[in-house]
Design an enzyme around this catalytic site. Structure first.
Site, mmCIF file in Angstrom:
data_model
loop_
_atom_site.group_PDB
_atom_site.id
_atom_site.type_symbol
_atom_site.label_atom_id
_atom_site.label_comp_id
_atom_site.label_asym_id
_atom_site.label_seq_id
_atom_site.Cartn_x
_atom_site.Cartn_y
_atom_site.Cartn_z
ATOM 1 N N HIS A 154 44.228 53.264 45.955
ATOM 2 C CA HIS A 154 45.204 52.161 46.071
ATOM 3 C C HIS A 154 44.492 50.818 46.275
ATOM 4 C CE1 HIS A 154 48.259 55.362 46.861
ATOM 5 N NE2 HIS A 154 47.242 55.906 47.513
ATOM 6 N N SER A 275 33.735 26.852 34.280
ATOM 7 C CA SER A 275 35.006 26.188 34.000
ATOM 8 C C SER A 275 34.713 24.793 33.477
ATOM 9 C CB SER A 275 35.829 26.114 35.289
ATOM 10 O OG SER A 275 36.750 25.050 35.214
ATOM 11 N N LYS A 281 32.632 26.810 39.355
ATOM 12 C CA LYS A 281 33.077 28.124 38.877
ATOM 13 C C LYS A 281 32.024 28.869 38.067
ATOM 14 C CE LYS A 281 36.795 29.802 39.250
ATOM 15 N NZ LYS A 281 38.031 29.485 38.595
ATOM 16 N N GLU A 288 36.762 40.135 31.895
ATOM 17 C CA GLU A 288 38.196 39.906 31.675
ATOM 18 C C GLU A 288 38.580 40.202 30.228
ATOM 19 O OE1 GLU A 288 39.633 36.213 34.163
ATOM 20 O OE2 GLU A 288 37.569 35.916 33.524
#
Ligand code: ARG
Length: 473
Positions: A154, A275, A281, A288
Site C-alpha cells: 500500500h 524545468s 528542478k 515518467e
C-alpha cells in the site's frame, strides 16, 4: 509528378490512396523479399518455372533487396503495398518472367508469411534488450545484497528488504516477459505460405520446402486458418503490453524514490531534464515517460483485438490494419527497455537515507510478533500484543517476553542491528543476504539459459540475410 507507368489493374480504383498500406508495410520489404526468393526457389523445384527462370527471379529479387537496403529503391505510392512495389520493380529488372513470381501465391499468404518473419525479428530484438536489462539488474543486485531498504505494501512501510532483493523482484518479472516472448515466437514458427488466397492451389506446390528453408518448424495445417490467423501478433502485443506495465511500475518507483520526500535515489541527469522555469528542478522525466508509454502499448493490443473481433474467415481487408499497432508497440518497447536499462545502470541510491528508513522500528513489528510466536505464543495473541505496544508509542511492553524481544530490535544508527534482523529473514525466496545469494545464483543460471535461447533465435533471424545474400543453408 505521377509515375507514367500504369499500376496493375488490381490497384486501379478511385479509393487507391485509402486502400494503400505502403506507408506501413514498406518496412517489411526485407522479409517480404526473402520470402519471395524462397517461393521462387520452390517454383523451380516444383518445375513450375524452369531452372533459368528460377535463377532470373531469385537474382532479380536479390537485386531489388540491394536497392531497398541502400535506399536506391524508388517506392511508388500508386502501387498500394510492398508486395506490388517489389513485383513491379522485379519485372522491370528481369522482364516478363517477373510475372511468374506470383504463381500459386496470393498477397494473403504472402503478408501472413511476412508478419511471421517480422515477428521473429521483433522478438529477437526486444528479447536481446530484455536480456541486457536483466544483466544490468543482476549486476546492480549482486553488489547490494547487504543494503537494507524498507519494503512496502500500500506504499506504506511494511517489512525490511534489501536493494538487491528489490532489484531482483524486477528481474523475475522481466524474465517472465522474456519467457512469454520466446513462447510467442515458438507458437508463431509455422509457415503460412502455400495457403494461397484461402484455398491452396491446383498446382503442385511444396509449402514444406518453403517452411524448412525459412527456418519454420513446419507448414500450416489449414489454408483458411493460415491466411487469417493473427494470434501471434495478438500474443506479441499482449507480451509487450504486460512488459510495458511492468516497466511502468518500476518507473513509478523511480519517480517516488527520487522525490525529496523519499530521497532514496539521487536526482542524476540520467533520470531526465530540468524545468524551463524553476532553476532548482531535476525531474525524473525519463521514468515518467516510461510510466506513460504503457498506455500506448495497452492501446495497441486493444486496437488489434478490436480489428479482429467478428471477422469471418479467411482474409478480410480489415487485417491490413494489424500492422501499425504491432510496429508501433515494438518501437515503443524498444525505446522503453533501453531507457529502463539506463535507469537501472545509473540509479544512485543514497545509502544514508535508505539506511535511516530501513531502521524504522515500524518495519520490525512483524519480527517482534514472530519472536513471541517462536516462544510459543499464538500468532493472533502476539499480533494483538505487538499492535498495542506500537500504538502506545514507547509505552511499557505488556509482558517480559515482549520487553526482551523489543530490546533486540534494530535501532537507528546501529547498522549491525538492522543487518542482524535481515539475516533472520532467511525463509526461501526471502531478503536475507544468504537467501538472496541463492536467488542470485538462480537468476544467473536463468539468464545464461535465456542467452542460449537468444542465440538460437538469432541464428534463425540470420537466415533471412543469408537467403538474401544467396547463401545455401
Ligand atoms: N496490404 C494487404 C495487407 O496488409 C496485403 C494483402 C492484400 N490482400 C488482398 N486481398 N487485397 O493485409
Amino acid at each position: 509528378m505521377p509515375d507514367p507507368r500504369p499500376p496493375p489493374a488490381y490497384v486501379r480504383t478511385p479509393t487507391a490512396a485509402f486502400l494503400s498500406s505502403l506507408a506501413v508495410d514498406r518496412s517489411l520489404a526485407r522479409v517480404d523479399l526473402a520470402g519471395s526468393v524462397v517461393h521462387a526457389e520452390m517454383l523451380g523445384r516444383a518445375n513450375l518455372v524452369t531452372p533459368d527462370e528460377a535463377k532470373a527471379l531469385t537474382d532479380g529479387l536479390r537485386a531489388v533487396a540491394a536497392e531497398v537496403a541502400d535506399g536506391r529503391f524508388a517506392w511508388r505510392d500508386d502501387l498500394e503495398d510492398v508486395h506490388t512495389n517489389v513485383e513491379v520493380r522485379l519485372t522491370e529488372l528481369v522482364g516478363a518472367v517477373g510475372g511468374k513470381l506470383h504463381t500459386a501465391r496470393s498477397r494473403n499468404d504472402q503478408i501472413a508469411l511476412d508478419e511471421r518473419l517480422y515477428l521473429r525479428e521483433a522478438v529477437a530484438s526486444v528479447a536481446s534488450r530484455l536480456a541486457k536489462l536483466e544483466g544490468s539488474l543482476l549486476a546492480r543486485a549482486s553488489v547490494s545484497t547487504a543494503v537494507p531498504m524498507p519494503g512496502y505494501t500500500h506504499l506504506q512501510r511494511a517489512q525490511p528488504v534489501t536493494v538487491a532483493h528489490y532489484l531482483l523482484a524486477h528481474f523475475w518479472r522481466f524474465d517472465r516477459d522474456l519467457d512469454r516472448l520466446f513462447a510467442t515466437e515458438g507458437r508463431a514458427n509455422v509457415s503460412p505460405l502455400g495457403a494461397g488466397a484461402l484455398a491452396g492451389s491446383t498446382l503442385p506446390i511444396d509449402p514444406t520446402y518453403v517452411a524448412a528453408r525459412l527456418g519454420f518448424d513446419r507448414a500450416f495445417e489449414n489454408s483458411l486458418d493460415a491466411v487469417s490467423d493473427r494470434d501471434p501478433l495478438v500474443e506479441l502485443l499482449f507480451d509487450l503490453a504486460l512488459l510495458a506495465v511492468h516497466a511502468s511500475g518500476f518507473a513509478e518507483e523511480v519517480v517516488v524514490f527520487a522525490s525529496k520526500e523519499f530521497g532514496f535515489i539521487e536526482r542524476t541527469p540520467a533520470l531526465g531534464g530540468g524545468s524551463s522555469l524553476m532553476p532548482q528542478k531535476c525531474n525524473p522525466d525519463a521514468a515518467e515517460l516510461v510510466r506513460a508509454k504503457a498506455g500506448g502499448a495497452i492501446g495497441d493490443l486493444v486496437t488489434l483485438l478490436a480489428v479482429l473481433k467478428g471477422l469471418p474467415l479467411a482474409y478480410d481487408r480489415d487485417l491490413q490494419e494489424d500492422k501499425a499497432p504491432v510496429l508501433r508497440a515494438v518501437a515503443t518497447l524498444s525505446s522503453v527497455l533501453d531507457t529502463v536499462d539506463v535507469l537501472v545502470r545509473t540509479l544512485a541510491f543514497d545509502p544514508g537515507r535508505v539506511a535511516e528508513a530501513a531502521a524504522d522500528p515500524e518495519l520490525y513489528a512483524t519480527d517482534l510478533a514472530e519472536r513471541l510466536v517462536a516462544g510459543g505464543v499464538p500468532f493472533r495473541e502476539a499480533h494483538e500484543a505487538v499492535g498495542s505496544f506500537y500504538r502506545s508509542a514507547g509505552g511499557a511492553p505488556a509482558t517480559e517476553a515482549l520487553r526482551v524481544a523489543a530490546a533486540n530490535l534494530p535501532r537507528a544508527g546501529d547498522d549491525a542491528s538492522v543487518r542482524a534482523a535481515l539475516d533472520l529473514r532467511g525463509s526461501p525466496g526471502g531478503p536475507a543476504p544468504l537467501a538472496v545469494a541463492h536467488q542470485l545464483s538462480l537468476a544467473r543460471s536463468r539468464l545464461a539459459a535465456r542467452t542460449t535461447s537468444l542465440s538460437s533465435l538469432d541464428r534463425k533471424v540470420r537466415r533471412i540475410g543469408e537467403i538474401l545474400d544467396g547463401e545455401r543453408t
